[in-house]
Scaffold this motif. Structure first.
Motif, PDB file in Angstrom:
ATOM      1  N   GLN A  26       9.990   1.411   1.466  1.00 58.98           N
ATOM      2  CA  GLN A  26       8.741   1.928   2.037  1.00 58.98           C
ATOM      3  C   GLN A  26       7.670   2.026   0.954  1.00 58.98           C
ATOM      4  OE1 GLN A  26       9.669   5.647   3.950  1.00 58.98           O
ATOM      5  NE2 GLN A  26      10.428   4.646   5.796  1.00 58.98           N
ATOM      6  N   GLU A  27       8.063   2.464  -0.218  1.00 60.82           N
ATOM      7  CA  GLU A  27       7.113   2.604  -1.320  1.00 60.82           C
ATOM      8  C   GLU A  27       6.545   1.246  -1.750  1.00 60.82           C
ATOM      9  OE1 GLU A  27       6.637   4.961  -5.545  1.00 60.82           O
ATOM     10  OE2 GLU A  27       8.548   5.034  -4.501  1.00 60.82           O
ATOM     11  N   GLN A  28       7.388   0.236  -1.820  1.00 58.90           N
ATOM     12  CA  GLN A  28       6.915  -1.100  -2.186  1.00 58.90           C
ATOM     13  C   GLN A  28       5.939  -1.640  -1.154  1.00 58.90           C
ATOM     14  OE1 GLN A  28      10.894  -2.709  -2.481  1.00 58.90           O
ATOM     15  NE2 GLN A  28      10.644  -3.102  -4.678  1.00 58.90           N
ATOM     16  N   VAL A  35      -1.677   1.458   1.063  1.00 57.87           N
ATOM     17  CA  VAL A  35      -1.684   2.694   1.839  1.00 57.87           C
ATOM     18  C   VAL A  35      -0.764   3.687   1.131  1.00 57.87           C
ATOM     19  CG1 VAL A  35      -2.162   1.555   4.054  1.00 57.87           C
ATOM     20  CG2 VAL A  35       0.201   1.969   3.389  1.00 57.87           C
ATOM     21  N   HIS A  36      -0.829   4.958   1.498  1.00 59.07           N
ATOM     22  CA  HIS A  36       0.010   5.969   0.859  1.00 59.07           C
ATOM     23  C   HIS A  36       1.462   5.769   1.257  1.00 59.07           C
ATOM     24  CE1 HIS A  36       1.511   9.907  -0.370  1.00 59.07           C
ATOM     25  NE2 HIS A  36       0.466   9.909  -1.200  1.00 59.07           N
ATOM     26  N   ARG A  37       2.368   6.046   0.338  1.00 59.19           N
ATOM     27  CA  ARG A  37       3.790   5.789   0.585  1.00 59.19           C
ATOM     28  C   ARG A  37       4.341   6.582   1.768  1.00 59.19           C
ATOM     29  NH1 ARG A  37       6.773   9.881  -1.246  1.00 59.19           N
ATOM     30  NH2 ARG A  37       5.872  11.274  -2.796  1.00 59.19           N
ATOM     31  N   THR A  51      -4.349   2.672  12.760  1.00 56.93           N
ATOM     32  CA  THR A  51      -5.599   1.967  13.065  1.00 56.93           C
ATOM     33  C   THR A  51      -5.389   0.454  12.994  1.00 56.93           C
ATOM     34  OG1 THR A  51      -6.347   1.868  10.771  1.00 56.93           O
ATOM     35  CG2 THR A  51      -6.952   3.842  12.035  1.00 56.93           C
ATOM     36  N   LEU A  52      -6.298  -0.263  13.608  1.00 54.70           N
ATOM     37  CA  LEU A  52      -6.236  -1.733  13.562  1.00 54.70           C
ATOM     38  C   LEU A  52      -6.326  -2.248  12.138  1.00 54.70           C
ATOM     39  CD1 LEU A  52      -8.488  -2.588  16.626  1.00 54.70           C
ATOM     40  CD2 LEU A  52      -6.016  -2.889  16.446  1.00 54.70           C
ATOM     41  N   ILE A  53      -7.147  -1.617  11.330  1.00 60.78           N
ATOM     42  CA  ILE A  53      -7.301  -2.036   9.928  1.00 60.78           C
ATOM     43  C   ILE A  53      -5.969  -1.910   9.204  1.00 60.78           C
ATOM     44  CG2 ILE A  53      -8.366  -1.414   7.719  1.00 60.78           C
ATOM     45  CD1 ILE A  53     -10.905  -0.719   9.409  1.00 60.78           C
ATOM     46  N   ASN A  54      -5.266  -0.799   9.415  1.00 63.56           N
ATOM     47  CA  ASN A  54      -3.990  -0.613   8.738  1.00 63.56           C
ATOM     48  C   ASN A  54      -2.889  -1.490   9.327  1.00 63.56           C
ATOM     49  OD1 ASN A  54      -4.967   1.098   6.787  1.00 63.56           O
ATOM     50  ND2 ASN A  54      -4.525   2.943   7.954  1.00 63.56           N
TER      51      ASN A  54
END
Length: 71
Positions: A26-28, A35-37, A51-54
């Motif tokens: 998940q971190e990688q 994005v934040h881990r 969101t769509l961006i993410n």
């Protein structure tokens, strides 16, 4: 507690499936997607309405088309 949306559950499951097949933690994935881990874990547990961006960031980081994550 609020019931989780089926689309969020399916999306999170698919992200986890693709991520593990590619051998990423998940971190990688979070680092690659910028994005934040903890965000990745929240997505995989259907705790976040992404969101769509993410969605695009995560799909690009996984090297897949967005459609593969929302089926």
């Amino acid at each position: 507690m609020k019931e989780k949306s089926k689309i969020l559950i399916n999306f999170g499951d698919k992200v986890r499936e693709v991520r593990t097949k590619k051998g990423l933690s998940q971190e990688q994935l979070a680092h690659i997607a910028d994005v934040h881990r903890t965000y990745i874990g929240m997505i995989e547990r259907a705790e976040k309405n992404i969101t769509l961006i993410n969605i695009e960031k995560i799909a690009n980081a996984l090297g897949v088309n967005i459609n593969e994550l929302i089926k």
